[in-house]
Design an enzyme around this catalytic site. Sequence first.
Site, PDB file in Angstrom:
ATOM      1  N   TYR A  22      49.513  86.372  11.086  1.00 14.16           N
ATOM      2  CA  TYR A  22      49.802  87.628  10.385  1.00 14.16           C
ATOM      3  C   TYR A  22      50.284  87.316   8.971  1.00 14.16           C
ATOM      4  CZ  TYR A  22      50.950  92.612  10.271  1.00 14.16           C
ATOM      5  OH  TYR A  22      50.975  93.955   9.986  1.00 14.16           O
ATOM      6  N   GLY A  23      49.453  86.559   8.238  1.00 15.81           N
ATOM      7  CA  GLY A  23      49.773  86.240   6.848  1.00 15.81           C
ATOM      8  C   GLY A  23      48.917  87.101   5.939  1.00 15.81           C
ATOM      9  N   ARG A  45      53.860  83.539  17.409  1.00 11.14           N
ATOM     10  CA  ARG A  45      55.083  83.054  18.065  1.00 11.14           C
ATOM     11  C   ARG A  45      56.068  84.214  18.033  1.00 11.14           C
ATOM     12  NH1 ARG A  45      54.890  78.153  13.861  1.00 11.14           N
ATOM     13  NH2 ARG A  45      54.452  80.004  12.643  1.00 11.14           N
ATOM     14  N   ASP A  80      44.356  77.110   7.826  1.00 11.97           N
ATOM     15  CA  ASP A  80      43.258  76.287   8.345  1.00 11.97           C
ATOM     16  C   ASP A  80      43.754  75.037   9.070  1.00 11.97           C
ATOM     17  OD1 ASP A  80      41.023  77.865   7.432  1.00 11.97           O
ATOM     18  OD2 ASP A  80      41.621  77.308   5.405  1.00 11.97           O
ATOM     19  N   GLN A  83      44.849  75.578  12.717  1.00 16.57           N
ATOM     20  CA  GLN A  83      43.889  76.209  13.635  1.00 16.57           C
ATOM     21  C   GLN A  83      43.418  75.293  14.776  1.00 16.57           C
ATOM     22  OE1 GLN A  83      40.722  78.103  11.435  1.00 16.57           O
ATOM     23  NE2 GLN A  83      42.132  79.455  10.333  1.00 16.57           N
ATOM     24  N   HIS A 105      37.032  81.774   7.451  1.00 16.28           N
ATOM     25  CA  HIS A 105      36.606  80.643   6.626  1.00 16.28           C
ATOM     26  C   HIS A 105      36.029  79.611   7.599  1.00 16.28           C
ATOM     27  CE1 HIS A 105      36.416  77.640   3.552  1.00 16.28           C
ATOM     28  NE2 HIS A 105      37.584  77.084   3.743  1.00 16.28           N
ATOM     29  N   GLU A 224      48.512  83.373 -25.456  1.00 14.32           N
ATOM     30  CA  GLU A 224      47.124  83.017 -25.769  1.00 14.32           C
ATOM     31  C   GLU A 224      46.381  82.419 -24.578  1.00 14.32           C
ATOM     32  OE1 GLU A 224      45.077  83.706 -28.048  1.00 14.32           O
ATOM     33  OE2 GLU A 224      46.674  84.753 -29.113  1.00 14.32           O
TER      34      GLU A 224
HETATM   35  P1  NAD Z   1      48.556  82.573   5.725  1.00 12.43           P
HETATM   36  O1  NAD Z   1      49.107  81.236   5.415  1.00 12.43           O
HETATM   37  O2  NAD Z   1      48.810  83.685   4.779  1.00 12.43           O
HETATM   38  O3  NAD Z   1      49.066  83.114   7.136  1.00 12.43           O
HETATM   39  C1  NAD Z   1      49.397  82.302   8.167  1.00 12.43           C
HETATM   40  C2  NAD Z   1      49.818  83.085   9.388  1.00 12.43           C
HETATM   41  O4  NAD Z   1      49.683  82.225  10.493  1.00 12.43           O
HETATM   42  C3  NAD Z   1      51.261  83.537   9.335  1.00 12.43           C
HETATM   43  O5  NAD Z   1      51.366  84.784   9.964  1.00 12.43           O
HETATM   44  C4  NAD Z   1      51.963  82.491  10.181  1.00 12.43           C
HETATM   45  O6  NAD Z   1      53.077  83.020  10.807  1.00 12.43           O
HETATM   46  C5  NAD Z   1      50.891  82.204  11.214  1.00 12.43           C
HETATM   47  N1  NAD Z   1      51.045  80.880  11.823  1.00 12.43           N
HETATM   48  C6  NAD Z   1      51.263  79.700  11.208  1.00 12.43           C
HETATM   49  N2  NAD Z   1      51.355  78.723  12.123  1.00 12.43           N
HETATM   50  C7  NAD Z   1      51.188  79.310  13.346  1.00 12.43           C
HETATM   51  C8  NAD Z   1      51.168  78.846  14.678  1.00 12.43           C
HETATM   52  N3  NAD Z   1      51.347  77.554  14.935  1.00 12.43           N
HETATM   53  N4  NAD Z   1      50.943  79.745  15.670  1.00 12.43           N
HETATM   54  C9  NAD Z   1      50.747  81.055  15.423  1.00 12.43           C
HETATM   55  N5  NAD Z   1      50.751  81.548  14.164  1.00 12.43           N
HETATM   56  C10 NAD Z   1      50.968  80.695  13.152  1.00 12.43           C
HETATM   57  O7  NAD Z   1      46.990  82.392   6.007  1.00 12.43           O
HETATM   58  P2  NAD Z   1      45.790  83.032   5.178  1.00 12.43           P
HETATM   59  O8  NAD Z   1      45.854  82.584   3.756  1.00 12.43           O
HETATM   60  O9  NAD Z   1      45.692  84.483   5.498  1.00 12.43           O
HETATM   61  O10 NAD Z   1      44.544  82.273   5.823  1.00 12.43           O
HETATM   62  C11 NAD Z   1      44.048  82.613   7.115  1.00 12.43           C
HETATM   63  C12 NAD Z   1      42.571  82.266   7.169  1.00 12.43           C
HETATM   64  O11 NAD Z   1      41.862  83.128   6.278  1.00 12.43           O
HETATM   65  C13 NAD Z   1      42.232  80.855   6.753  1.00 12.43           C
HETATM   66  O12 NAD Z   1      41.151  80.419   7.533  1.00 12.43           O
HETATM   67  C14 NAD Z   1      41.800  81.013   5.302  1.00 12.43           C
HETATM   68  O13 NAD Z   1      40.928  79.988   4.864  1.00 12.43           O
HETATM   69  C15 NAD Z   1      41.074  82.345   5.388  1.00 12.43           C
HETATM   70  N6  NAD Z   1      40.958  83.075   4.129  1.00 12.43           N
HETATM   71  C16 NAD Z   1      42.081  83.331   3.401  1.00 12.43           C
HETATM   72  C17 NAD Z   1      41.992  84.077   2.244  1.00 12.43           C
HETATM   73  C18 NAD Z   1      43.249  84.456   1.505  1.00 12.43           C
HETATM   74  O14 NAD Z   1      43.145  85.325   0.679  1.00 12.43           O
HETATM   75  N7  NAD Z   1      44.426  83.898   1.767  1.00 12.43           N
HETATM   76  C19 NAD Z   1      40.737  84.558   1.813  1.00 12.43           C
HETATM   77  C20 NAD Z   1      39.606  84.327   2.606  1.00 12.43           C
HETATM   78  C21 NAD Z   1      39.746  83.577   3.767  1.00 12.43           C
END
Ligand code: NAD
Length: 333
Positions: A22-23, A45, A80, A83, A105, A224
């Site tokens: 939930y990021g 968690r 990533d 995962q 991704h 700039e």
């Molecule tokens: P993030 O870092 O913002 O979020 C991580 C989330 O994962 C948090 O809610 C954290 O609590 C949770 N987490 C971390 N470790 C954990 C664990 N061990 N167990 C359960 N939950 C856990 O991630 P993000 O940037 O949103 O990236 C997520 C995916 O989306 C990645 O595959 C990334 O490549 C892809 N992606 C991201 C963006 C972006 O804008 N950030 C854009 C396109 C694709």
Amino acid sequence: MTSLKDPALAPLQGLRVAIIGYGSQGRAHALNLRDSDVDVVVGLRPEGASAAKARADGLTVVTPAEAARSGAIVMVLTPDMVQPEIYQQSIEPNIAQGALLMFAHGFNVHFGQIKPRADLDVALVAPKGPGALVRREYEQGKGVPCLIAVQQNPSGHAHELALAYCAGIGGTRGGVIDTSFAEETETDLFGEQAVLCGGATELVLQGFETLVEAGYQPEVAYFECLHELKLIVDLLHEGGLARMHQFISDTAQYGDLTRGPRIINEDTRARMREVLAEIRDGRFAEEWVAEHKRGNQRYQALKQRDLEHPIEVVGRKLRAQMSWLQPTPTKPA
Ligand code: NAD
Ligand code: MG
């Protein structure tokens, strides 16, 4: 269960979607799907900060293992590098036969860090923008364009379901492009390394340093080389090179056309090709996975050096006076 009004979402009727993480992306996908009347649970968690945030947003939070067990679609939106462990420990032992496993991704599947069970459908929906934008555009009745790809399809329904998921997060309003895991992963990494993050920030820093070293005020150099970049990028985003040329002076145009190719030149192109080759043959992935496994010391040190750059000191001071600036609430990517 509510029936899904939007016909584009019909394939999701009666299916539960489990969002793991939930990021940046996780929050946007979960809230957009919920507001599209899709049955959503979030796997986290239970004691973590993200879980508290998801509950405060009115979502149902369960452990990653329970989410994986109950989802007909399981979307993995943790960082990533964590995962593979989550897949092995919480998803693979619990996810139903024939369920759809999804990613935003293709990194882990493409580079073999996750080898999904053969009975699972595997697809990706990758919004071409940060999560905060995926949410904001949806709330405004718009959407961020998405890439969609299918890696495994034993059910024959993976594409249809992934496209409906895309509609659920607003992606189809912005446009969807069919791709492969390889193309999404390799172009995404190249874009962020060579142009968007690596290339653009290095251009900004070197421009700033060149001016300051020549004796100009850091405040002027900041405007700039960093502040004004947004104005140019907005013009490019809205209407390409043509729109930028309409808005900049003839002096700026002449300088752009004659000096730009001296700054970014054939040498730069050769290094872009090198960086692309390292992505394609897996060297970048191998290096990054090894760095993560060693504890990320080098990564943290490099990041710290960026954060201590003089442009950050002057930038903080100047931005404090820009009352109109609203920082993006969740991290960009
Ligand atoms: P993030 O870092 O913002 O979020 C991580 C989330 O994962 C948090 O809610 C954290 O609590 C949770 N987490 C971390 N470790 C954990 C664990 N061990 N167990 C359960 N939950 C856990 O991630 P993000 O940037 O949103 O990236 C997520 C995916 O989306 C990645 O595959 C990334 O490549 C892809 N992606 C991201 C963006 C972006 O804008 N950030 C854009 C396109 C694709
Ligand atoms: Mg990207």
